[in-house]
Each structure stands twice: as structure tokens, then as C-alpha cells.
Design an enzyme around this catalytic site. Structure first.
Site, short mmCIF file in Angstrom:
data_model
loop_
_atom_site.label_atom_id
_atom_site.label_comp_id
_atom_site.label_asym_id
_atom_site.label_seq_id
_atom_site.Cartn_x
_atom_site.Cartn_y
_atom_site.Cartn_z
N HIS A 1 -27.85 -23.17 14.29
CA HIS A 1 -28.84 -23.18 13.21
C HIS A 1 -28.15 -22.70 11.93
O HIS A 1 -27.41 -21.73 11.95
CB HIS A 1 -30.00 -22.24 13.56
CG HIS A 1 -30.94 -22.00 12.42
ND1 HIS A 1 -31.48 -23.02 11.67
CD2 HIS A 1 -31.45 -20.85 11.89
CE1 HIS A 1 -32.27 -22.52 10.73
NE2 HIS A 1 -32.26 -21.20 10.83
N HIS B 1 -28.54 -22.73 7.26
CA HIS B 1 -29.32 -23.04 6.06
C HIS B 1 -28.43 -23.82 5.09
O HIS B 1 -28.40 -23.53 3.89
CB HIS B 1 -29.86 -21.77 5.40
CG HIS B 1 -31.01 -21.14 6.13
ND1 HIS B 1 -32.17 -20.75 5.51
CD2 HIS B 1 -31.19 -20.86 7.44
CE1 HIS B 1 -33.01 -20.23 6.41
NE2 HIS B 1 -32.43 -20.27 7.59
N TYR C 1 -13.88 -45.93 20.25
CA TYR C 1 -13.54 -45.50 18.90
C TYR C 1 -12.97 -44.09 18.79
O TYR C 1 -13.37 -43.20 19.50
CB TYR C 1 -14.80 -45.54 18.05
CG TYR C 1 -14.54 -45.35 16.60
CD1 TYR C 1 -14.00 -46.36 15.83
CD2 TYR C 1 -14.83 -44.13 15.99
CE1 TYR C 1 -13.76 -46.17 14.48
CE2 TYR C 1 -14.59 -43.93 14.64
CZ TYR C 1 -14.06 -44.96 13.90
OH TYR C 1 -13.82 -44.78 12.57
N HIS D 1 -37.81 -25.26 6.44
CA HIS D 1 -36.90 -24.27 6.99
C HIS D 1 -35.45 -24.78 6.88
O HIS D 1 -34.79 -24.49 5.88
CB HIS D 1 -37.31 -23.97 8.43
CG HIS D 1 -36.59 -22.82 9.04
ND1 HIS D 1 -37.07 -22.13 10.13
CD2 HIS D 1 -35.42 -22.24 8.74
CE1 HIS D 1 -36.22 -21.17 10.44
NE2 HIS D 1 -35.22 -21.21 9.61
N ASP E 1 -22.16 -43.01 13.47
CA ASP E 1 -21.12 -42.57 14.40
C ASP E 1 -21.57 -41.37 15.24
O ASP E 1 -20.98 -41.09 16.28
CB ASP E 1 -19.84 -42.18 13.64
CG ASP E 1 -19.03 -43.40 13.21
OD1 ASP E 1 -19.22 -44.48 13.79
OD2 ASP E 1 -18.20 -43.25 12.28
N ASN F 1 -26.44 -19.19 13.02
CA ASN F 1 -26.17 -18.62 14.34
C ASN F 1 -25.90 -19.74 15.33
O ASN F 1 -26.43 -20.83 15.21
CB ASN F 1 -27.31 -17.71 14.82
CG ASN F 1 -28.67 -18.33 14.61
OD1 ASN F 1 -29.01 -19.34 15.20
ND2 ASN F 1 -29.47 -17.73 13.72
#
Lengths: 230, 230, 230, 230
Positions: free
Chosen positions: C95, C97, C228, C171, C120, C28
């Protein structure tokens, strides 16, 4: 100027994306026109999706100055220039952050010659450079990245085209070839060989290949007695 | 001549690409017409993208001479010929440099029979050949690659179709089957089984499978009592 | 309200899918409008394939109450809100997984700064939070997930945008940036850096990078002396 | 008969392919109609590419006899039947040879509950069955594969839907759910969790998760107090 070379450098940059060895803008390809002494290179920070051949930048190899182009040349330009200056045999240079070759660079390890896939393209281990010193990093980082590549390749004492790639410690792979497309080809092979070698070393940390197999595979594809084309 | 066989060999070569087990031109498939004693094989160094069935090359298996075709046959032709001469049961041969099977070849390890995926197709470990000697490599490398495969398979004492693949030390996988498509099928299975096994050995280096499970899975798909088709 | 921001949050959520870092609905993205004090976030349990910008949910950051939207906001909403309240510099939160970042979270390990790809974007190791206590989990799990992220980031003493991501123990990864798209960018980089590091540590468990290389790479892209753009 | 269920079973079988967890025909999905006592299952040895809903086979769950269909039912039919007979709560069953779940099966190891991705779907370790005995394999292999799954699940003492999957030693994963699509969903999650866990255990062989985190994540998605939907 150099419109045809720009097209070839542009195509080679897109081939990096097609072969799955770059994420975002993490790669750049250049080529040199030895006659005019000009290098054509990918612009800095321009997305592959929106790039055209016309966005390529022309740089004078002797002076390092931009000669044509609406963008700044890739930030890695000084590294490419060092390589073209040191090795007259090369016509194209590629830099990526491809996953498996970077793993060897981060581990500070050469990519060992363990099989014939490797031997078909690289006549020996693909070396890892020494770490740059604090002074080298702070004073002229991109130039010194080129210099440490040259220093490492010269240690091998071979034709530079026989070891057409290297991993820079803590950074990632650089490769080269006769032209832009050839340097991309070597970058893709190096990534796949690194992938094979990580798995091989996991199965058997003492894996190795006899020198005569390396000789056979390299020389059946390269040099005056070549006959190979799978 | 052999236009239908050329089409099948061409399709089998393209299937290698579709299944993701070849990069560039790193693979080749052939098939034999036992009646005429002719082998059809991929040409040497021709890109998959531009290849047509018409580019396939016909070689006389007994003499090793090219009989038809505008290109040179694959450089691995002598290896294919040795296999067809030694094993009358086989109709197709495939060679690739697929990543995980190459890892076993480079590690000098057989691909162990650790599960039923393996047992459904290979009746025992997929062997790794011994290293070729310096003389074998320098004198007739591709012929001797075939010979060491035959030597290794014969050690197992089985029907060659019960162990339809092998890894050649420091090189990579060869597989075979009743025809071209079947040899590609076995190449793809071998690569996936090698992938499973690398992960298995990482989790538990002492993994193994009981002989009676190997027997059950192999013989429910093969031989007179077969009944399986997932 | 905030129709333009809804569109940007929607696009950022779809970019997660395009970049291959989410399976099913396991991710999400949100963004904040600092002027109105409103957060726009993905709805809870709605498939990416059927989602439109109009499905995004508006939540009042100060009160945590839903202000607009036909669906419930993502169950991780309280975590996002904590981050926006604690760090005024951030404009977007993501977020996921994603596989490799989760591996570090499950192992309870920071993602170490081993190379310039990392340097970087992240000025140091990407930290792993401590384990939440039983009370923290049972009383206000999502709020406390936000609090332990904040606690961990503050330990580093840096500008929060210099360490734009973290892994929460057992998690997975959270990341942030100047807006929704930037937080997705950091999520994708974190996943790739985690992938590189797993392979690096397998090759050499003692891998490390000198502080001056980290400094050089981070500051050539960030801050007043940046130059850069690969 | 059961035309709608055939369509759903057909769609679920194709979803296995879309999610990348089957190669060739290495997977099968079934569903049960509890009212009529009939199971619908994939036919044996039919390619996914040419399959239609009409090819699904109907089997009487009580007698094990085929009731309708032009093909033989999947060879794994006896295993599916055992599961439907033992567990009245389940409506669909899936079997695959997905790479990472197979690695755990071949290693003879449970897939440990190391993170919240796992805890969102499986309330504890995903168990690995014991090895079948020689007699069990030779006398009624597919039936006994079902029986050893049931024996293992019963050891856990939970609602079967709380541990909706298992790995059969030396074979691979089976999963189940409320219907065909749900059992595929669990198969895909199991494969991804196995992938995460192999990488986690490589980083830290002593990884673990507190019981209260497992409880929190499982029960915020399942049971009377559920509120979650990412």
C-alpha cells in the site's frame, strides 16, 4: 565476435538508464554492423544492473537467427530487424516506454514541431503510426510493428535520418540514428520535446511554428550548410 | 587574457547543469568585460563534462571577431553580442531550453506576473517576443534574435535589469544580469516561475496579481528602499 | 521465526523508498507464509531510515493476533489480512500514497488501459472501488477497506493476479503479487501507468486501446504462451 | 542563549532543502521558547550551504527586537511574530515557495480536502487568504500577512493545530506545528497534497471527499481516540 560493437551497444543501453528514460527493463538498444550483416542487441529480460557487454546478443539481420550469445535477444528483435532491412542509412535503434512520448502514443497523436528544440533534431512532426489491425497483431506482432513504422516514415517522403523517431500507437517511441549512441540521443530528445509539447498545448492548444523557422534550425545543424553546435 | 572572467563564465555554465535547467549542451552563458570591450562565452558543441575554464572563448564585442580560444564560440554568439551592445547595464547573458520557459515560448505567451516569487525578481510579465519574419530568419537569424529581444524590452520602457529575461517565440528563454552568475540565477528563477504559472493557469485561467503587490515585492528587494533578503 | 521472510519484507519496504513512491512512512508491504498461516508486515510508525529486518511484525492470519515483534503492526494490517484470506493466490501486498495513483483514487476514476505498458502487467482497467458508506467507515474502517477491494476485484471475474492492483476511492493504491517484491513491482508500475494516463487524457480525453492489443501484450508475458522479456 | 533551540531551528531549515521544497533561500523556519518569550529564526539572505546553527537570530516576541545574532533576522520575521502572538498552541512556523502550494496561492484557491493523505494531517480544506488591500500592503506588509492568516484561521473556528497551514493569496504557503520540525513536516505534506490535488482536479474537476472519511482519518491520528501510525 563484434566485441567492440557489443561494448558500444552495452554503453548505449546503460545511457538510457542514466538519462532517466527507462524504468525496470523497459527499453532496448541495438546496432548493426553493415559489413557482416549482423545486429547486436540487448538480451531479453536481463536487469541493467547485472548486465555486461558480454551479455549482448548477435543476430543475423538477413535470416533473423541468433548467431552468438548466452541469452535470448530482446523480444522486440523482429521490429529492430525490419528497420535495419528497410533503411540502409541507420546504424542504431532504440525503443523505450518514456513517460511523455508514451502519452502521445496512447493519445494517438503526433508530437508536433512547435519549437526550435524539436527543429534542431527532427525535420517536422514526429509521427504517430496508425493502429495495427487485429490480424497484424495476432499474426506477427513485432514484425508488423516494424512494418507500420516503415509505412509511416515512407509517407513523409524524407531521408529517414531527418525524422529519426516515431511513436507507435498505444505503445511508445522508437528512434534511430547513425549508431547505437545516436539512437539513444534521439530517444532522450524525443522524450524532452514531448514533455515541452504537453505543457505548450496545455497553455495554448493552437500553438504552431512557421515552416521557415523549422527549415532554419534543422538546416543550420544538418546538411551541407550546417554551422551549429550550441 | 581575462583568466578570472573565464573562470566565472565556466562556473556559471556548470551551475546551469547543477540547477537542472540544461540537457546535453542546450545552454550557454557569457559575460562581458566592459573595460576591454571583450566578451567571454562558452565554446560551441563542447560537452559540459569535459569543459575547462581554458576552453572559454574571447570575442571582441565591437567587431564580433574571436580574439582568443581553441574552439569556435557558441553559435548563439551574435545574439549575446547584440544584447551587450544595446544594454550597457548588463554584465552577463544566459540562454537555455529549460522545459517550462520553452513551453511559454512555444505557446507564444508571456510568463504572467501571478505571484510574489515572480515579483521578487521581475517587475512585470516576462514578455514573449513577436515571431521573426521569414526574411529576419533567413538573413541573419542569430543577430535578429538579439534585435527582437531588444525591440521587445524597449517596448516596456523599463530599466533592462527590472525585466531580466524574456522568451523568444518558438525558441526559448534568454536572461541577463549584472554578471554571468546573476544571469544564470535569473534563468533558474524564470524556469521555476514558468513551472508555477503553468500549474496556476490550469487551476484558474483567470489568475492575476494586483499591481500594488508587484510594486511592494519588487521594490522591497530592489532600488533605494530595498530591505529584503528571505 | 520466519527470519528469511522478514528480510524479504524489509527489503521490499526499502525498495518502495528507492523507487520514489513513498514520502515519510506513507507505505507498507507485507508477505504471507501460507504453510504456517503467518503474515510478516512493516511495524507501525517506524521510520524507514532506522528500520531493520528485526523490526518486522508477525501476525497470525486466521486470528489477526500479533505473534512476534517489538512494535505494533502497521495500522493497515486488517486490510492486508482480508486480502490474504480472500485470495489464496497472492503472497505479498503493498500500500502506498504514490502521487499519480492517488490522483485517480481522489478523482474516483479507474486507471484506464490505454497502452501496452499497462497491458504488460494489468489485464484491463485498474479499478477504483466504490466509496465506503458512513457505517463501513465508522464501524471497521480498515477491515472494510479490504472488503471493498475484494468486492471490486470479484466483479471483474478474473484471476486476481491478472488485475494485481486497485485504487481505493479517496484513499490510494493497493497492489499484490506472488510475493512481497512482486507486490512492490506492481505498485511502481501502477504509479507510472497512472502518470502516463494523466498526460494522455490531457492530450486526448477520448484515448482508448483495442481489446486485441490488450490481449496480445498481456498474454505474451503471462500464461502458457508467454514468450516476452524486453 | 537558547543554543539547543538554535540547533533545532537550523536542522529544520536544512530539512526544507533535503525535502526539495526550497530553491535558493526561498524559505525560512522559526521556533519559539514560550518560557523566555524568545523566537529563534533563520537569518536574512544567508545561503543554506554556508549557514551554521550559530547564525540563527534570537528575537523578543513581545517587542519584536533582535536580542542576539550577527545577522538580521529573516525579512518575514513580523509574520512569524504575529502567528506566535495569536496562537499560543504553536511552537514552530515555516514559510516556503514550494511549487504546487504556490500554484494554489496564485490561483486564489484553497487546497481542497480530496483524500485521506490530506485528512491524516489537515482537518478540512487548507484555506487561501483573501487578497491584502493596497493600504495593508503599503503600510505594514509582513505584519499584515500575519494578520490575514490569523483572520482566515479564526474563520474556521478550529484548534489552530487542526489546520496547520494556509496559502497566502499571490504569495505562498505558511505552516506551523508543535515545534520547528513539525512545521516543516506540515510544509512538505502541504506541497505533496497540493501536487496530488492539481492532478486530481485535472482528471475530475468535481472531485470531493465525504465528511465522515475526513473525520475518520483525522481522528484516528489525532485526539484522545488516535491509534494510527502507518
Amino acid at each position: 565476435m563484434l566485441e567492440e560493437l557489443k561494448k558500444r551497444v552495452y554503453d548505449a543501453n546503460l545511457d538510457l538508464v542514466a538519462k532517466g528514460v527507462v524504468l525496470y527493463t523497459w527499453g532496448n538498444v541495438s546496432a548493426i554492423d553493415r559489413e557482416s550483416g549482423m545486429m547486436v542487441i540487448k538480451p531479453s529480460g536481463v536487469d541493467y544492473a547485472n548486465m555486461t557487454a558480454d551479455d549482448m546478443v548477435v543476430v543475423n539481420v538477413a535470416t533473423g537467427q541468433k548467431v552468438e550469445g548466452k541469452w535470448k535477444p530482446s523480444s522486440d528483435t523482429p521490429t529492430h530487424l525490419e528497420l535495419y532491412r528497410a533503411f540502409k542509412e541507420i546504424g542504431g535503434v532504440t525503443h523505450t516506454h518514456s513517460t511523455n512520448a508514451v502519452a502521445f502514443a496512447q493519445a494517438g497523436m503526433s508530437i508536433p514541431a512547435l519549437g526550435t528544440t524539436h527543429a534542431d533534431y527532427f525535420y517536422g512532426d514526429i509521427p504517430c503510426t496508425r493502429e495495427l489491425s487485429k490480424d497484424e497483431v495476432e499474426e506477427a506482432y513485432e514484425v508488423n510493428t516494424g512494418k507500420v513504422i516503415i509505412e509511416t516514415i515512407k509517407q513523409y517522403g524524407y531521408d529517414v535520418l531527418a525524422i529519426p523517431g516515431i511513436v507507435v500507437k498505444n505503445h511508445g517511441p522508437f528512434s534511430w540514428g547513425t549508431d547505437a549512441a545516436d539512437s539513444v540521443y534521439k530517444a532522450v530528445v524525443m522524450e524532452e520535446v514531448a514533455n515541452m509539447d504537453i505543457r505548450t498545448l496545455q497553455l495554448n492548444p493552437n500553438s504552431s511554428m512557421a515552416q521557415y523557422i523549422l527549415d532554419k534550425h534543422y538546416f543550420r545543424k544538418h546538411g551541407p550548410k550546417a554551422y551549429y553546435g550550441q
